[in-house]
Motif scaffolding. Structure first.
Motif, PDB file in Angstrom:
ATOM      1  N   MET A 125      23.201 -45.554  10.829  1.00 37.46           N
ATOM      2  CA  MET A 125      24.115 -45.468   9.697  1.00 37.46           C
ATOM      3  C   MET A 125      23.562 -44.549   8.617  1.00 37.46           C
ATOM      4  SD  MET A 125      25.589 -49.295   9.135  1.00 37.46           S
ATOM      5  CE  MET A 125      26.627 -50.056  10.371  1.00 37.46           C
ATOM      6  N   ASP A 126      24.441 -44.132   7.745  1.00 36.21           N
ATOM      7  CA  ASP A 126      24.062 -43.346   6.570  1.00 36.21           C
ATOM      8  C   ASP A 126      22.963 -44.098   5.816  1.00 36.21           C
ATOM      9  OD1 ASP A 126      23.889 -42.178   4.015  1.00 36.21           O
ATOM     10  OD2 ASP A 126      26.001 -41.573   4.067  1.00 36.21           O
ATOM     11  N   PRO A 127      21.837 -43.462   5.547  1.00 40.10           N
ATOM     12  CA  PRO A 127      20.733 -44.145   4.851  1.00 40.10           C
ATOM     13  C   PRO A 127      21.097 -44.662   3.461  1.00 40.10           C
ATOM     14  CG  PRO A 127      20.325 -41.773   5.014  1.00 40.10           C
ATOM     15  CD  PRO A 127      21.502 -42.066   5.888  1.00 40.10           C
ATOM     16  N   LYS A 128      22.215 -44.204   2.916  1.00 41.20           N
ATOM     17  CA  LYS A 128      22.652 -44.710   1.614  1.00 41.20           C
ATOM     18  C   LYS A 128      23.235 -46.124   1.719  1.00 41.20           C
ATOM     19  CE  LYS A 128      23.768 -40.097  -0.147  1.00 41.20           C
ATOM     20  NZ  LYS A 128      24.877 -39.197  -0.600  1.00 41.20           N
ATOM     21  N   ILE A 129      23.603 -46.543   2.916  1.00 42.58           N
ATOM     22  CA  ILE A 129      24.184 -47.871   3.119  1.00 42.58           C
ATOM     23  C   ILE A 129      23.056 -48.896   3.237  1.00 42.58           C
ATOM     24  CG2 ILE A 129      25.595 -49.313   4.631  1.00 42.58           C
ATOM     25  CD1 ILE A 129      27.026 -46.799   5.574  1.00 42.58           C
ATOM     26  N   LYS A 130      23.129 -49.933   2.429  1.00 44.80           N
ATOM     27  CA  LYS A 130      22.138 -51.012   2.503  1.00 44.80           C
ATOM     28  C   LYS A 130      22.500 -51.916   3.685  1.00 44.80           C
ATOM     29  CE  LYS A 130      20.427 -52.729  -1.230  1.00 44.80           C
ATOM     30  NZ  LYS A 130      20.211 -53.455  -2.505  1.00 44.80           N
ATOM     31  N   ARG A 131      21.505 -52.254   4.513  1.00 42.95           N
ATOM     32  CA  ARG A 131      21.722 -53.061   5.714  1.00 42.95           C
ATOM     33  C   ARG A 131      20.962 -54.370   5.589  1.00 42.95           C
ATOM     34  NH1 ARG A 131      19.238 -49.085   9.910  1.00 42.95           N
ATOM     35  NH2 ARG A 131      17.614 -49.318   8.319  1.00 42.95           N
ATOM     36  N   ILE A 132      21.696 -55.491   5.630  1.00 37.64           N
ATOM     37  CA  ILE A 132      21.103 -56.801   5.411  1.00 37.64           C
ATOM     38  C   ILE A 132      21.421 -57.724   6.588  1.00 37.64           C
ATOM     39  CG2 ILE A 132      21.053 -58.846   3.917  1.00 37.64           C
ATOM     40  CD1 ILE A 132      21.860 -57.035   1.589  1.00 37.64           C
ATOM     41  N   GLY A 133      20.390 -58.316   7.160  1.00 36.04           N
ATOM     42  CA  GLY A 133      20.558 -59.287   8.246  1.00 36.04           C
ATOM     43  C   GLY A 133      20.452 -60.703   7.712  1.00 36.04           C
ATOM     44  N   ILE A 134      21.323 -61.588   8.202  1.00 37.20           N
ATOM     45  CA  ILE A 134      21.338 -62.981   7.750  1.00 37.20           C
ATOM     46  C   ILE A 134      21.350 -63.909   8.961  1.00 37.20           C
ATOM     47  CG2 ILE A 134      22.616 -64.758   6.489  1.00 37.20           C
ATOM     48  CD1 ILE A 134      23.784 -62.685   4.723  1.00 37.20           C
ATOM     49  N   GLY A 135      20.476 -64.911   8.957  1.00 41.76           N
ATOM     50  CA  GLY A 135      20.464 -65.919  10.024  1.00 41.76           C
ATOM     51  C   GLY A 135      19.243 -66.810   9.897  1.00 41.76           C
ATOM     52  N   HIS A 136      19.315 -67.988  10.476  1.00 46.25           N
ATOM     53  CA  HIS A 136      18.157 -68.889  10.433  1.00 46.25           C
ATOM     54  C   HIS A 136      17.136 -68.530  11.519  1.00 46.25           C
ATOM     55  CE1 HIS A 136      21.238 -70.533  13.059  1.00 46.25           C
ATOM     56  NE2 HIS A 136      20.277 -71.058  13.777  1.00 46.25           N
ATOM     57  N   HIS A 137      17.540 -67.763  12.523  1.00 41.54           N
ATOM     58  CA  HIS A 137      16.655 -67.395  13.635  1.00 41.54           C
ATOM     59  C   HIS A 137      15.426 -66.623  13.165  1.00 41.54           C
ATOM     60  CE1 HIS A 137      20.894 -67.503  14.728  1.00 41.54           C
ATOM     61  NE2 HIS A 137      20.567 -67.871  15.936  1.00 41.54           N
ATOM     62  N   PHE A 138      15.517 -65.933  12.044  1.00 41.55           N
ATOM     63  CA  PHE A 138      14.397 -65.122  11.557  1.00 41.55           C
ATOM     64  C   PHE A 138      13.185 -65.971  11.201  1.00 41.55           C
ATOM     65  CE2 PHE A 138      18.262 -62.643  10.252  1.00 41.55           C
ATOM     66  CZ  PHE A 138      18.158 -61.692  11.254  1.00 41.55           C
ATOM     67  N   PHE A 139      13.385 -67.281  11.121  1.00 38.42           N
ATOM     68  CA  PHE A 139      12.273 -68.203  10.856  1.00 38.42           C
ATOM     69  C   PHE A 139      11.170 -68.052  11.896  1.00 38.42           C
ATOM     70  CE2 PHE A 139      13.214 -70.785   7.316  1.00 38.42           C
ATOM     71  CZ  PHE A 139      12.185 -71.701   7.194  1.00 38.42           C
ATOM     72  N   LEU A 140      11.552 -67.674  13.113  1.00 36.93           N
ATOM     73  CA  LEU A 140      10.566 -67.526  14.187  1.00 36.93           C
ATOM     74  C   LEU A 140       9.475 -66.517  13.833  1.00 36.93           C
ATOM     75  CD1 LEU A 140      13.003 -67.427  17.248  1.00 36.93           C
ATOM     76  CD2 LEU A 140      11.333 -69.232  16.757  1.00 36.93           C
ATOM     77  N   HIS A 141       9.764 -65.611  12.895  1.00 32.80           N
ATOM     78  CA  HIS A 141       8.828 -64.543  12.541  1.00 32.80           C
ATOM     79  C   HIS A 141       8.059 -64.835  11.259  1.00 32.80           C
ATOM     80  CE1 HIS A 141      10.271 -61.620  15.594  1.00 32.80           C
ATOM     81  NE2 HIS A 141      11.369 -62.333  15.490  1.00 32.80           N
TER      82      HIS A 141
END
Length: 351
Positions: A125-141
């Motif tokens: 994507m265009d680097p000007k677009i902010k990209r945000i991931g949401i989920g509880h699965h990221f707890f694994l990291h």
């Protein structure tokens, strides 16, 4: 104000509920949801409450999904991987289509509710677009987090899947049952609970509320009810068992309004171990028993986290007497944490 796009995993209803809750917070702050891409076969197949929330903004795309076991109590992990690898070219085509359609929208922010096809689309994507991931699965990291349930290779698969999504994001938000520290990559945030649930005035009733991601457990409930004539439950499932039901069991197709009505006055809740169902019950202080879907590593970890936080109990099977193990959860700290969700996520958006 920001023009936003959502990419939503369509497996189960949890990610859909999260996206509705986030929409409510964003729109209250003056932001605009310009488009919603959701993994599904057709818009008509989506839950009515979800279609109504994003009317005129929805676009379906093909995304990987689980293959269920014949008894509808679990999933096939190996077969699921092979099946979805065979559909790789279909998913690649969807990646390209999503990229084109998002480019035409020209958003300021894209939120990905844990979809891997969406993650691949976000990489160029265009680097000007902010990209945000949401989920509880990221707890694994997160440093120090452990889940000793299930098979190690299932854990490796889920972490690999989660890593693919994280690498497509500028920010990663891990939904959590409690307030803890994140790390340099992951910010821990409260569960996203819809306004219609937060506004429920819960009063204990005499019937249990049952929501099942996999319908095979309906037969266990029927056996439980036959062994305990006092057991009464409203069961939300898409399965029609084809046998006579005990007097205490009533089946319902999923309806957000009916579910809300039954939730407001249930004796306790029995559910498969989805993060959002657990969070909603905890917010309202509803006694809870969860049955993780078999071979579903994420659900097994959810049940462990739930027990660690004293929210409810986990059971391998729905057997007679399991409902008597329910305990009331003292939820004032949890409610305060949830009420901070909008403020914390909006601050992330503005940084």
């Amino acid at each position: 104000m920001a023009k936003c796009v959502f990419i939503v995993q369509g497996e189960g209803k949890g990610h859909m509920s999260q996206s509705i809750a986030l929409m409510e917070y964003l729109e209250e702050a003056g932001h605009h949801i310009a488009g919603v891409f959701v993994g599904c076969r057709s818009i008509r197949a989506l839950p009515g409450y979800f279609r109504e929330s994003f009317q005129g903004k929805l676009s379906c795309f093909f995304s990987p999904y689980f293959l269920r076991t014949p008894n509808k109590k679990g999933i096939y992990v190996g077969r699921t991987i092979l099946f979805n690898l065979g559909r790789f070219m279909i998913y690649l085509g969807e990646v390209n289509r999503i990229q084109r359609e998002i480019k035409a929208i020209e958003p300021d922010v894209v939120f990905n509710f844990y979809d891997v096809v969406g993650a691949l689309a976000m990489r160029k994507m265009d680097p000007k677009i902010k990209r945000i991931g949401i989920g509880h699965h990221f707890f694994l990291h997160l440093d120090g987090y452990s889940c000793n349930k299930g098979f190690r290779w299932h854990q490796w698969l889920l972490k690999t899947h989660t890593t693919m999504i994280m690498r497509s994001c500028d920010r990663v938000l891990a939904l959590s049952f409690k307030e803890i520290s994140g790390n340099s990559t992951i910010e821990v945030v409260p569960p996203l609970i819809r306004r219609m649930v937060r506004e429920i005035n819960y009063q204990t009733g005499d019937r249990y509320l049952v929501y099942l991601l996999t319908g095979g457990y309906v037969y266990d409930l029927i056996r439980l009810s036959r062994s305990d004539p006092d057991f009464k439950a409203d069961v939300f499932t898409d399965l029609s068992p084809g046998i006579d039901l005990p007097p205490g069991i009533q089946l319902h197709p999923f309806s957000a309004e009916t579910f809300r009505e039954k939730m407001a006055c249930c004796k306790g809740m029995i559910t498969t171990s989805g993060f959002d169902a657990v969070a909603e019950a905890a917010y309202l202080g509803i006694p809870l028993v969860v049955v993780p879907v078999r071979n579903h590593f994420e659900q097994q970890c959810n049940s462990q986290d739930m027990e660690r936080n004293g929210i409810g109990i986990s059971a391998r099977e729905l057997v007679s007497g399991v409902q008597n193990q329910m305990q009331v959860f003292e939820n004032s700290t949890f409610r305060n944490w949830v009420e901070m969700a909008g403020e914390i996520i909006l601050k992330t958006l503005e940084e």
